[in-house]
Structure formats: C-alpha cells, structure tokens
Scaffold this active site. Sequence first.
Site, PDB file in Angstrom:
ATOM      1  NE  ARG A  81      -2.561   0.949   3.525  1.00 63.08           N
ATOM      2  CZ  ARG A  81      -3.230   0.690   4.645  1.00 63.08           C
ATOM      3  NH1 ARG A  81      -4.489   0.256   4.591  1.00 63.08           N
ATOM      4  NH2 ARG A  81      -2.675   0.849   5.823  1.00 63.08           N
ATOM      5  CE  LYS A 183      -1.963   4.770   7.043  1.00 61.66           C
ATOM      6  NZ  LYS A 183      -3.153   5.208   7.766  1.00 61.66           N
ATOM      7  CD  GLU A 219     -11.599   5.936   4.722  1.00 63.02           C
ATOM      8  OE1 GLU A 219     -11.131   4.969   5.330  1.00 63.02           O
ATOM      9  OE2 GLU A 219     -10.958   6.567   3.862  1.00 63.02           O
TER      10      GLU A 219
HETATM   11  N1  PLP Z   1      -9.046   4.512   6.767  1.00 61.49           N
HETATM   12  C1  PLP Z   1      -8.198   5.506   7.081  1.00 61.49           C
HETATM   13  C2  PLP Z   1      -8.479   6.869   6.555  1.00 61.49           C
HETATM   14  C3  PLP Z   1      -7.064   5.226   7.876  1.00 61.49           C
HETATM   15  O1  PLP Z   1      -6.225   6.209   8.226  1.00 61.49           O
HETATM   16  C4  PLP Z   1      -6.845   3.911   8.332  1.00 61.49           C
HETATM   17  C5  PLP Z   1      -5.659   3.586   9.117  1.00 61.49           C
HETATM   18  O2  PLP Z   1      -4.665   3.175   8.606  1.00 61.49           O
HETATM   19  C6  PLP Z   1      -7.759   2.916   7.990  1.00 61.49           C
HETATM   20  C7  PLP Z   1      -8.844   3.251   7.212  1.00 61.49           C
HETATM   21  C8  PLP Z   1      -7.556   1.508   8.442  1.00 61.49           C
HETATM   22  O3  PLP Z   1      -6.581   0.875   7.688  1.00 61.49           O
HETATM   23  P1  PLP Z   1      -5.708  -0.317   8.296  1.00 61.49           P
HETATM   24  O4  PLP Z   1      -6.680  -1.334   8.748  1.00 61.49           O
HETATM   25  O5  PLP Z   1      -4.887  -0.778   7.151  1.00 61.49           O
HETATM   26  O6  PLP Z   1      -4.926   0.258   9.412  1.00 61.49           O
HETATM   27  C1  COI Z   2      -3.741   3.639  11.511  1.00 64.43           C
HETATM   28  O1  COI Z   2      -4.699   3.021  11.980  1.00 64.43           O
HETATM   29  O2  COI Z   2      -2.618   3.145  11.401  1.00 64.43           O
HETATM   30  C2  COI Z   2      -3.883   5.010  11.038  1.00 64.43           C
HETATM   31  O3  COI Z   2      -3.080   5.474  10.285  1.00 64.43           O
HETATM   32  C3  COI Z   2      -4.999   5.810  11.538  1.00 64.43           C
HETATM   33  C4  COI Z   2      -4.537   7.088  12.131  1.00 64.43           C
HETATM   34  C5  COI Z   2      -5.741   7.898  12.329  1.00 64.43           C
HETATM   35  C6  COI Z   2      -3.794   6.903  13.415  1.00 64.43           C
END
Ligand code: PLP
Ligand code: COI
Length: 341
Positions: A81, A183, A219
């Site tokens: 990612r 991200k 989200e």
């Molecule tokens: N959506 C956003 C905007 C995020 O910042 C995060 C955190 O990383 C997620 C979703 C959840 O993603 P993950 O499960 O890969 O941490």
């Molecule tokens: C994560 O869950 O790793 C994120 O980047 C979310 C952030 C809002 C701390």
Amino acid sequence: MSKNIDWSTLGFGYVETDKRFVSEFKNGEWDEGKLTEDATITMSECACVLQYAQTVFEGLKAYRTEDGKVVCFRPDLNASRLADSAARLKMPVYPEDKFIDAVVETVKANLDWVPPYGSGATLYLRPYMYGKNAVIGVKPAEEYEFRVFCTPVGPYFKGGAKPITIRTTDFDRAAPHGTGHIKAGLNYAMSLYAIVDAHEKGFDENMYLDAATRTKVEETGGANFIFITKDGKLVTPKSDSILPSITRRSLMVVAEKYLGMEVEHREVYFDELKDFAECGLCGTAAVISPVGKIVDGDNVIEFPSGMEEMGPITKKLYDTLTGIQMGRIEAPEGWIKVISE
Ligand code: PLP
Ligand code: COI
C-alpha cells in the site's frame, strides 16, 4: 526487559523510543539505510514535503504474543500500500522486501518498548516517506527519505471498548484529485478541520459520505466501517475513494472462514443504517471500536447494541482478530511475521 511504563494508562500518543530506521534516496537510488538515535530531522525551508505536502505513510503494530514472541501483522500489505501511495504522489517506491526488513530492524532495536502480553497496549509502527530537497516550481522532489519509527500505544478512542458517537459531515476527507484511497499526508490535513469541529460539538468521529451524492457511507478520518445485519451478516462499504484497510480486509476473511458468516462488500447507503444491528470502526489504530450512535442532523440512529458495550458479533470478530494477532488463535498462512522468538 520491558520499560518501566504504566502500559494500562497509555493512550494513542507519541512516546519517543530508542531508535528509528532511515534510508535516503539520492541520484536515483536508495541507500542501505541505518538505525539512528536522532529523533529529529533537518531539511531545507523549501523541501517539497513542506511546500507541496509530498509525503505518504503507513501504520502497523507489533504485538507480544501469549508465548512471549514479538510479531507483526501482514506487513507485506503495508509495504504494497505504501508503494501505491508513493506512486500516486510521483515518489520512488521503497522496495517491498526492504520495507519489511526495516520494520523488523526497527522493532528489534526497540524490543523493550513492546508492551507486555495482556497489557492492552501495543507497539505502533509508522513507516513514512517524504520529498526532501528544495522545490519551488510545482514538481516532485528528487531526493527522499524513507523512515520507520515506533511508539507504544493504548486505545485510539478514550474509553477503550466503550461505544462511540459519530456524526455525518459535509466536509470531504480526501484531498482533491482522487487521492482518498492512498495514505497521503494531505488527505489527513484535509480532515483536521472536521475532526476538531466534531470534537467541539461532542462527537468522537466523522462519518464521511461520498462527495458526489452524499448518500453512500465512505469511512471516518482514520478507519473503515463494518456493519452487522440483524441476521448476522458482515456488511462493509466498497468505494474507490476510501483507504483499503488491512484490518477490514482481514476481518472479511475472519468472518467468513473463522466464524462462518456471510460477508457483503458493497456500496452501503446511509438510508440502510437504521436497519443494522451493530456498527464498528476498524483499523490498525482503532482495532475494532464499536459505534453506538450516528447523528445526521435531526436524524439519530441508535444501534440495538447500545452505548454500554460492543455488540455480540462485533465482539466475536474482535476476539478472533486479536486472538490471531496475539497468537491465541492459529493465523492463516502468511499473516504473522515473527520478529523475535
Ligand atoms: N481509513 C483511514 C483513513 C485510515 O487512516 C486507516 C488507518 O490506517 C484505515 C482506514 C484503516 O486501515 P488499516 O486497517 O490498514 O490500518
Ligand atoms: C492507523 O490506523 O494506522 C492510522 O493510520 C490511523 C490514524 C488515524 C492513526
């Protein structure tokens, strides 16, 4: 030996740890990278990251398991990612195998900072990359840094597993030009106004709706949504403008393969929410945080699971996912990377 910290009271904040990894990209290539004790960065006032926000990041955690190992969860998905995020911002890709090595090296150099099993805390890792050299015309940098630091963290939302209240918002989370699914720092900067506004009005988070029609659930600022139907299905929104959460993708497998649930990954309309039994936010930081109430102007949706505890099916998903991460339940092939035995 673990550091002498009261792990049970840790929130989701930054604590400076001993070492971090840094690799530089110059003249078209990445160097070998090294660990450093220096937690500060010095750069040009005109660095591309400062002027044009050329920065992307990842988030994952290291866990101490029941039998004393230190592991992390699906770091290969963070590596790929980050590569997608970097490509979208015209940054060089950090090689995916070297990303995993850097994560392992950073955790090994900070083993005392990995919270004990059962403490409720984990070690959060933040790999990131930014454009470093001076750029004044609008164009990508030529020099970059890839870094990984770590910090011990507790629950993302105060109150831990207590259900939270969120609201819909008319602000858009993602930066312009369709970058919502990566991200990138700019996407989060765009959500700062909305999160402060939500907190000032007494809400824990924002529910972003699709920018074009404002009828579909996207989200929150830092997590994807999961919903449970009254007949026990997992429903989770599909959209090209939300971050493809690794936790959400893992929960879809956990629901189907471990709990025998039906899973629907599809567009979710706001109008459907009143019919769901349970709601939660999922992500690395959020783990699964239950949502008790969603406020949309005068329309208030209160889920039958209530404001006191996590709904029963959300709890099963939570216990199974964290059981896999902490070594209590056997993981699917390739999900767990052992860092220290
Ligand atoms: N959506 C956003 C905007 C995020 O910042 C995060 C955190 O990383 C997620 C979703 C959840 O993603 P993950 O499960 O890969 O941490
Ligand atoms: C994560 O869950 O790793 C994120 O980047 C979310 C952030 C809002 C701390």
